[in-house]
Design an enzyme around this catalytic site. Structure first.
Site, mmCIF file in Angstrom:
data_model
loop_
_atom_site.group_PDB
_atom_site.id
_atom_site.type_symbol
_atom_site.label_atom_id
_atom_site.label_comp_id
_atom_site.label_asym_id
_atom_site.label_seq_id
_atom_site.Cartn_x
_atom_site.Cartn_y
_atom_site.Cartn_z
ATOM 1 N N GLY A 1 6.116 -7.874 1.387
ATOM 2 C CA GLY A 1 6.717 -9.035 2.037
ATOM 3 C C GLY A 1 5.754 -10.168 2.340
ATOM 4 N N THR B 1 0.833 -1.207 0.000
ATOM 5 C CA THR B 1 0.000 0.000 0.000
ATOM 6 C C THR B 1 0.871 1.262 0.000
ATOM 7 O OG1 THR B 1 -1.735 -1.182 1.161
ATOM 8 C CG2 THR B 1 -1.818 1.228 1.286
ATOM 9 N N CYS C 1 -19.319 -6.229 2.347
ATOM 10 C CA CYS C 1 -20.599 -5.849 2.926
ATOM 11 C C CYS C 1 -20.538 -4.372 3.300
ATOM 12 C CB CYS C 1 -20.859 -6.679 4.169
ATOM 13 S SG CYS C 1 -22.450 -6.318 4.890
HETATM 14 N N1 PLP Z 1 -1.571 -4.425 -4.360
HETATM 15 C C1 PLP Z 1 -2.071 -5.645 -4.562
HETATM 16 C C2 PLP Z 1 -2.277 -6.137 -5.967
HETATM 17 C C3 PLP Z 1 -2.417 -6.459 -3.475
HETATM 18 O O1 PLP Z 1 -2.939 -7.673 -3.699
HETATM 19 C C4 PLP Z 1 -2.220 -5.958 -2.162
HETATM 20 C C5 PLP Z 1 -2.634 -6.757 -0.996
HETATM 21 O O2 PLP Z 1 -3.583 -7.505 -1.030
HETATM 22 C C6 PLP Z 1 -1.667 -4.681 -1.997
HETATM 23 C C7 PLP Z 1 -1.358 -3.940 -3.126
HETATM 24 C C8 PLP Z 1 -1.424 -4.108 -0.645
HETATM 25 O O3 PLP Z 1 -0.276 -4.680 -0.071
HETATM 26 P P1 PLP Z 1 -0.025 -4.605 1.521
HETATM 27 O O4 PLP Z 1 -0.979 -5.554 2.155
HETATM 28 O O5 PLP Z 1 1.410 -5.014 1.695
HETATM 29 O O6 PLP Z 1 -0.238 -3.185 1.919
#
Ligand code: PLP
Length: 390
Positions: free
Chosen positions: A198, A64, A323
C-alpha cells in the site's frame, strides 16, 4: 520508492473505519457486516488494478509479508514435489532473506531447500534463458521481481512466466515497485503469485496484498481464525484495507498520466545533472526502467555524504549503501550488475512522486551540483580537488 504520502482521498476513505465504522468484519451483526462489505469492495479495487479476480486477493501487512507468504507458502505446500527454488541476486531482502532462511532452516523430511540465485547483466536484467537452464525436475518455484527497487530495471516477467507455465512451475513476482507505476496484468504476465504494498502507491503503511491464482495451493504463515480464506489469520486491518483499495482505484485512474508526467520530470532531472556535473554514470536499463527512478554514481565521493548534505538542503535522496559494523558495504544490487565497489559507494537513488514539480527538479539539480562540488573539493580521492561540476 521508499514510501509515498497517502493520497487525501485515501485518508478520507479510511477515516470512517477508524471512527464510527469500527466493527469486526467477522461479526455477523450490522456493524461487522459493514466492515466486511468495505473489505470486499477493497478486494475488488485491488483485483481490478492487476487484472485478477477478487477471490484471488489476500490482504497482508505489506510487501514483506506477501513475499514471505508466497515463498514459504509455496515451499511448504510443495515440499513433496521438490525442494529447488530459482530467484535472482537483485531481489528485495524480503525475498532474499526468506530464500536464505529456507536454505538454512527449511530442513524438512531429510532435505534442505536449495536456491539458485541467478546473476543479472550490467543493466540488472535477468536472462529468461538462464531461468530455463536453471530449472530441474526438483524446481517448485521461480521468484523474480517485476522491477528493481534500487535501479528501476523492469524484468522480462512475461517471458519468464511463459517458461514457468510451460514447465508447470509456480511463478511469483514481487511487484511492489511496479504496481500503480506501470501496467501490471497477472494474466498477461502469466504469474501465479504477485506481491504488492500500500505505502508505495499513495496508500497507508502496514498493508499489502498477495495475488494467488485460483487453484494454486499455499500454506499460511500463521494460524488462528478463518480470515482470508484460512490463509491469513487475524482480525483484518479494515481502515488500511479500505485505504489500499482506494489507492488502487486512484492508481487505475491516474497511472498513465502520472507515468508520463514522472518520465518527463525524470528526464529533466537526468539531463540537468548530466549537463551540470561531470564524472557521473547512470545506472539501470536505458529503456526498460520505472518512470520515477533515477539511479546515479558520482565518482570520487561517498553517497552517504551526498545524502546528508542534500537532506540539509531539504531534499531526501537514498543510497544503496548500508553502514554495517562501522564499515560501509556497497549495495548488493550494484555489485550484481558488475560495478566496481569504489564506484558503488558514490551511488544515489533519486525517486520522484506525483507531487513533485519542475521547480523541485531544478532545485535538486542546483543543490546536487553544489553538494558534489563541495564534497569533491574536500575529497582526498580527488586528483586536483576541484573541477567537479561543469
Ligand atoms: N519488495 C520491494 C521490491 C520493495 O521495494 C519493498 C519495499 O521497499 C518491499 C518488497 C517491502 O514492502 P513493505 O515495505 O510493504 O514491507
Amino acid at each position: 520508492c521508499a514510501t509515498t504520502p497517502p493520497h487525501p482521498e485515501v485518508v478520507e476513505a479510511m477515516l470512517p473505519y477508524l471512527n464510527e465504522n469500527f466493527g469486526n468484519p467477522s461479526s455477523i451483526y450490522s456493524f461487522g457486516r459493514q466492515a466486511k462489505t468495505a473489505i470486499e469492495e477493497a478486494r475488488k479495487q485491488v483485483a481490478s488494478l492487476i487484472g485478477a479476480d477478487p477471490s484471488e486477493i489476500l490482504f497482508t501487512s505489506g510487501g514483506t509479508e506477501s513475499d514471505n507468504l508466497a515463498l514459504r507458502g509455496i515451499a511448504y505446500a510443495k515440499k513433496r514435489d521438490g525442494k529447488h527454488i530459482i530467484t535472482s541476486l537483485i531481489e528485495h531482502s524480503a525475498v532474499l532473506t526468506t530464500c536464505n532462511y529456507l536454505e538454512s532452516e527449511g530442513f524438512i523430511e531429510g532435505k534442505n531447500f536449495r536456491v539458485t540465485y541467478l546473476p543479472v547483466d550490467k543493466f540488472g536484467l535477468v536472462d529468461p534463458d538462464q531461468v530455463k537452464k536453471a530449472i530441474t525436475c526438483d524446481t517448485i518455484l521461480i521468484s523474480i521481481m517485476q522491477a528493481n527497487n534500487e535501479i528501476g530495471t523492469i524484468e522480462p516477467i512475461k517471458e519468464i512466466g511463459e517458461i514457468a507455465r510451460e514447465k508447470g512451475i509456480c511463478f511469483h513476482t514481487d511487484a511492489v515497485q511496479a504496481v500503480g507505476k506501470i501496467p501490471v496484468n497477472v494474466e498477461d504476465l502469466k504469474v501465479d503469485l504477485l506481491s504488492l504494498s500500500g505505502h508505495k502507491i499513495y496508500g497507508p503503511k502496514g498493508i499489502g496484498a498477495l495475488y494467488v491464482k485460483k487453484g494454486v495451493k499455499i500454506v499460511p504463515l500463521f494460524y488462528g481464525g478463518h480470515q482470508e480464506q484460512n490463509l491469513r489469520a487475524g482480525t483484518e486491518n479494515v481502515p488500511a484495507i479500505v485505504g489500499l483499495g482506494r489507492a488502487c482505484e486512484i492508481a487505475s485512474r491516474n497511472m498513465e498520466e502520472n507515468a508520463k508526467y514522472l518520465t518527463r520530470l525524470r528526464n529533466r532531472l537526468e539531463t540537468g545533472i548530466m549537463q551540470k556535473i561531470n564524472h557521473v554514470r547512470i545506472n539501470g536499463h536505458p529503456i526498460r526502467r520505472l518512470p520515477h527512478i533515477l539511479h546515479l554514481c558520482f565518482e570520487l565521493i561517498e553517497g552517504e555524504a551526498m545524502l546528508l548534505n542534500m537532506d540539509m538542503k531539504g531534499i531526501q535522496v537514498s543510497t544503496g549503501s548500508a553502514c554495517t559494523s562501522g564499515s560501509f558495504e556497497p549495495s548488493y544490487v550494484l555489485i550484481a550488475v558488475g560495478m566496481d565497489p569504489r564506484l558503488a559507494h558514490g551511488s544515489l537513488r533519486l525517486s520522484l512522486g506525483k507531487n513533485n514539480t519542475e521547480e523541485d527538479i531544478d532545485n535538486t539539480i542546483e543543490a546536487l551540483a553544489h553538494v558534489v562540488e563541495k564534497l569533491r573539493s574536500m575529497s582526498p580521492l580527488s586528483p586536483n580537488k576541484k573541477g567537479s561540476s561543469r
